[in-house]
Design a protein around this motif. Structure first.
Motif, PDB file in Angstrom:
ATOM      1  N   MET A   1       0.843  -1.198   0.000  1.00 47.32           N
ATOM      2  CA  MET A   1       0.000   0.000   0.000  1.00 47.32           C
ATOM      3  C   MET A   1       0.878   1.249   0.000  1.00 47.32           C
ATOM      4  N   THR A   2       0.567   2.180  -0.871  1.00 47.61           N
ATOM      5  CA  THR A   2       1.343   3.415  -0.954  1.00 47.61           C
ATOM      6  C   THR A   2       0.848   4.410   0.093  1.00 47.61           C
ATOM      7  N   SER A   3       1.770   4.953   0.869  1.00 48.05           N
ATOM      8  CA  SER A   3       1.377   5.914   1.896  1.00 48.05           C
ATOM      9  C   SER A   3       0.982   7.230   1.248  1.00 48.05           C
ATOM     10  N   ALA A   4       0.129   7.992   1.964  1.00 53.77           N
ATOM     11  CA  ALA A   4      -0.323   9.281   1.460  1.00 53.77           C
ATOM     12  C   ALA A   4       0.834  10.263   1.431  1.00 53.77           C
ATOM     13  N   PRO A   5       0.835  11.193   0.479  1.00 53.75           N
ATOM     14  CA  PRO A   5       1.875  12.230   0.486  1.00 53.75           C
ATOM     15  C   PRO A   5       1.815  13.038   1.784  1.00 53.75           C
ATOM     16  N   ALA A   6       2.947  13.590   2.164  1.00 50.59           N
ATOM     17  CA  ALA A   6       2.943  14.478   3.321  1.00 50.59           C
ATOM     18  C   ALA A   6       2.086  15.704   3.055  1.00 50.59           C
ATOM     19  N   LEU A   7       2.116  16.172   1.807  1.00 49.50           N
ATOM     20  CA  LEU A   7       1.360  17.363   1.438  1.00 49.50           C
ATOM     21  C   LEU A   7       0.869  17.209  -0.001  1.00 49.50           C
ATOM     22  N   ASP A   8      -0.422  17.455  -0.201  1.00 45.18           N
ATOM     23  CA  ASP A   8      -1.013  17.329  -1.536  1.00 45.18           C
ATOM     24  C   ASP A   8      -1.949  18.515  -1.751  1.00 45.18           C
ATOM     25  N   ILE A   9      -1.525  19.454  -2.596  1.00 43.63           N
ATOM     26  CA  ILE A   9      -2.277  20.681  -2.858  1.00 43.63           C
ATOM     27  C   ILE A   9      -2.702  20.675  -4.319  1.00 43.63           C
ATOM     28  N   SER A  10      -3.969  20.950  -4.566  1.00 44.60           N
ATOM     29  CA  SER A  10      -4.483  20.961  -5.932  1.00 44.60           C
ATOM     30  C   SER A  10      -5.345  22.197  -6.158  1.00 44.60           C
ATOM     31  N   GLY A  11      -4.960  23.020  -7.126  1.00 45.21           N
ATOM     32  CA  GLY A  11      -5.763  24.165  -7.523  1.00 45.21           C
ATOM     33  C   GLY A  11      -5.966  25.212  -6.443  1.00 45.21           C
ATOM     34  N   LEU A  12      -5.009  25.363  -5.547  1.00 36.32           N
ATOM     35  CA  LEU A  12      -5.174  26.293  -4.425  1.00 36.32           C
ATOM     36  C   LEU A  12      -5.236  27.739  -4.915  1.00 36.32           C
ATOM     37  N   THR A  13      -6.301  28.416  -4.549  1.00 34.77           N
ATOM     38  CA  THR A  13      -6.492  29.817  -4.908  1.00 34.77           C
ATOM     39  C   THR A  13      -6.904  30.593  -3.656  1.00 34.77           C
ATOM     40  N   VAL A  14      -6.192  31.688  -3.394  1.00 30.87           N
ATOM     41  CA  VAL A  14      -6.505  32.547  -2.247  1.00 30.87           C
ATOM     42  C   VAL A  14      -6.514  33.987  -2.720  1.00 30.87           C
ATOM     43  N   ARG A  15      -7.575  34.689  -2.408  1.00 31.80           N
ATOM     44  CA  ARG A  15      -7.690  36.104  -2.774  1.00 31.80           C
ATOM     45  C   ARG A  15      -7.810  36.957  -1.524  1.00 31.80           C
ATOM     46  N   TYR A  16      -7.212  38.140  -1.587  1.00 36.62           N
ATOM     47  CA  TYR A  16      -7.418  39.179  -0.591  1.00 36.62           C
ATOM     48  C   TYR A  16      -8.086  40.343  -1.315  1.00 36.62           C
ATOM     49  N   GLY A  17      -9.409  40.397  -1.230  1.00 30.94           N
ATOM     50  CA  GLY A  17     -10.104  41.409  -2.008  1.00 30.94           C
ATOM     51  C   GLY A  17      -9.937  41.149  -3.490  1.00 30.94           C
ATOM     52  N   GLU A  18      -9.421  42.136  -4.201  1.00 34.19           N
ATOM     53  CA  GLU A  18      -9.195  41.995  -5.638  1.00 34.19           C
ATOM     54  C   GLU A  18      -7.837  41.385  -5.961  1.00 34.19           C
ATOM     55  N   THR A  19      -7.006  41.195  -4.946  1.00 29.65           N
ATOM     56  CA  THR A  19      -5.656  40.670  -5.157  1.00 29.65           C
ATOM     57  C   THR A  19      -5.649  39.150  -5.068  1.00 29.65           C
ATOM     58  N   VAL A  20      -5.103  38.497  -6.083  1.00 34.63           N
ATOM     59  CA  VAL A  20      -4.960  37.040  -6.080  1.00 34.63           C
ATOM     60  C   VAL A  20      -3.567  36.718  -5.533  1.00 34.63           C
ATOM     61  N   ALA A  21      -3.524  36.200  -4.300  1.00 34.12           N
ATOM     62  CA  ALA A  21      -2.247  35.893  -3.666  1.00 34.12           C
ATOM     63  C   ALA A  21      -1.704  34.534  -4.096  1.00 34.12           C
ATOM     64  N   VAL A  22      -2.594  33.565  -4.256  1.00 34.39           N
ATOM     65  CA  VAL A  22      -2.223  32.232  -4.738  1.00 34.39           C
ATOM     66  C   VAL A  22      -3.194  31.894  -5.856  1.00 34.39           C
ATOM     67  N   ASP A  23      -2.644  31.468  -6.999  1.00 37.48           N
ATOM     68  CA  ASP A  23      -3.439  31.370  -8.229  1.00 37.48           C
ATOM     69  C   ASP A  23      -3.399  29.957  -8.806  1.00 37.48           C
ATOM     70  N   GLY A  24      -4.268  29.082  -8.303  1.00 36.10           N
ATOM     71  CA  GLY A  24      -4.351  27.725  -8.848  1.00 36.10           C
ATOM     72  C   GLY A  24      -3.107  26.894  -8.628  1.00 36.10           C
ATOM     73  N   LEU A  25      -2.499  26.990  -7.466  1.00 34.14           N
ATOM     74  CA  LEU A  25      -1.221  26.327  -7.196  1.00 34.14           C
ATOM     75  C   LEU A  25      -1.417  24.830  -6.968  1.00 34.14           C
ATOM     76  N   ASP A  26      -0.567  24.036  -7.601  1.00 32.70           N
ATOM     77  CA  ASP A  26      -0.535  22.577  -7.426  1.00 32.70           C
ATOM     78  C   ASP A  26       0.822  22.180  -6.856  1.00 32.70           C
ATOM     79  N   LEU A  27       0.807  21.319  -5.842  1.00 28.15           N
ATOM     80  CA  LEU A  27       2.073  20.877  -5.247  1.00 28.15           C
ATOM     81  C   LEU A  27       1.838  19.580  -4.485  1.00 28.15           C
ATOM     82  N   THR A  28       2.659  18.579  -4.775  1.00 33.29           N
ATOM     83  CA  THR A  28       2.628  17.323  -4.031  1.00 33.29           C
ATOM     84  C   THR A  28       4.012  17.065  -3.457  1.00 33.29           C
ATOM     85  N   VAL A  29       4.062  16.793  -2.150  1.00 41.49           N
ATOM     86  CA  VAL A  29       5.329  16.541  -1.470  1.00 41.49           C
ATOM     87  C   VAL A  29       5.276  15.143  -0.853  1.00 41.49           C
TER      88      VAL A  29
END
Length: 237
Positions: A1-29
């Motif tokens: 059985m394959t263990s889960a990644p320590a970190l798995d991020i898909s399509g992360l988007t964070v906005r502060y008002g009109e500012t896009v701080a994180v824009d669809g970020l993908d990352l697997t560690v």
């Protein structure tokens, strides 16, 4: 059985008002890696770390930490963190603060080993308000490690350290990686990423723009060309 990644991020988007701080970020560690999030101030590194820690609610995307939601992973004691602007309680001694945090975990890192690993020998009896900037960072590292977490998140952890302090700190990070911990740290210092990380993820404009070992990224950069056309009368000297 394959263990889960320590970190798995898909399509992360964070906005502060009109500012896009994180824009669809993908990352697997995968578990056991040491990963540098490298980029200038404002690239979205700290926002990504805060989202992984459940300190803010993303506008879109999915985050899994060791196969769990961020809040569930943190409640289980699976994540240790050093934030860029982390604080310590005043009018307390270092040993008192560490004892309080260790008591909050069902299984705490043995004190003697924790003190040696974080490099805070001789500081337990010292008032928190009497610590230097580098010593405070070391104490914050000890608090992040208190529950012996498999995943460690560090946001600009050496910002208050001198050159020798940084070298000692990253020697500690390599030791933690050798003991099986996954280490993800945000930095804008290429030399730190080069010296410590198995993998460097370059972030700009809230997106991953490059991903690989430091050697791979430097080799790729060496092959780039810049071309331009000089206007009439412009001096190229």
């Amino acid at each position: 059985m394959t263990s889960a990644p320590a970190l798995d991020i898909s399509g992360l988007t964070v906005r502060y008002g009109e500012t896009v701080a994180v824009d669809g970020l993908d990352l697997t560690v995968p578990a056991g890696q040491t990963v540098a999030l490298l980029g200038p101030n404002g690239a979205g590194k700290s926002t990504t770390v805060n989202a992984v820690l459940g300190l803010l609610r993303p506008d879109a995307g999915r985050i899994q930490v060791l196969g769990r939601t961020p809040l569930d992973a943190i409640r289980a004691g699976s994540v240790g963190a050093m934030l860029q602007h982390g604080g310590l309680p005043s009018e307390a001694r270092v040993g008192e603060v560490i004892d309080l945090v260790r008591r909050s975990f069902p299984t705490a890192w043995p004190l003697d080993d924790l003190v040696a690993t974080a490099g805070i020998e001789g500081l337990l009896a010292r008032p928190v308000d009497a610590l230097s900037g580098g010593q405070r960072q070391r104490v914050l590292l000890a608090l992040a490690l208190a529950g012996e977490p498999p995943l460690l998140l560090l946001d600009e952890p050496t910002s208050a350290m001198d050159v020798e302090g940084r070298r000692a700190f990253w020697t500690t990070m390599r030791g933690l990686a050798g003991r099986g911990h996954t280490v993800v740290f945000a930095t804008h210092h290429l030399e730190e990423a080069d010296a410590v990380a198995d993998r460097v993820v370059v972030v700009a404009g809230g997106r991953v723009v490059a991903d690989g070992s430091a050697a791979q990224l430097k080799a790729g950069g060496a092959t780039r060309r810049i071309s331009f056309t000089a206007g009439p009368g412009q001096d190229l000297d």
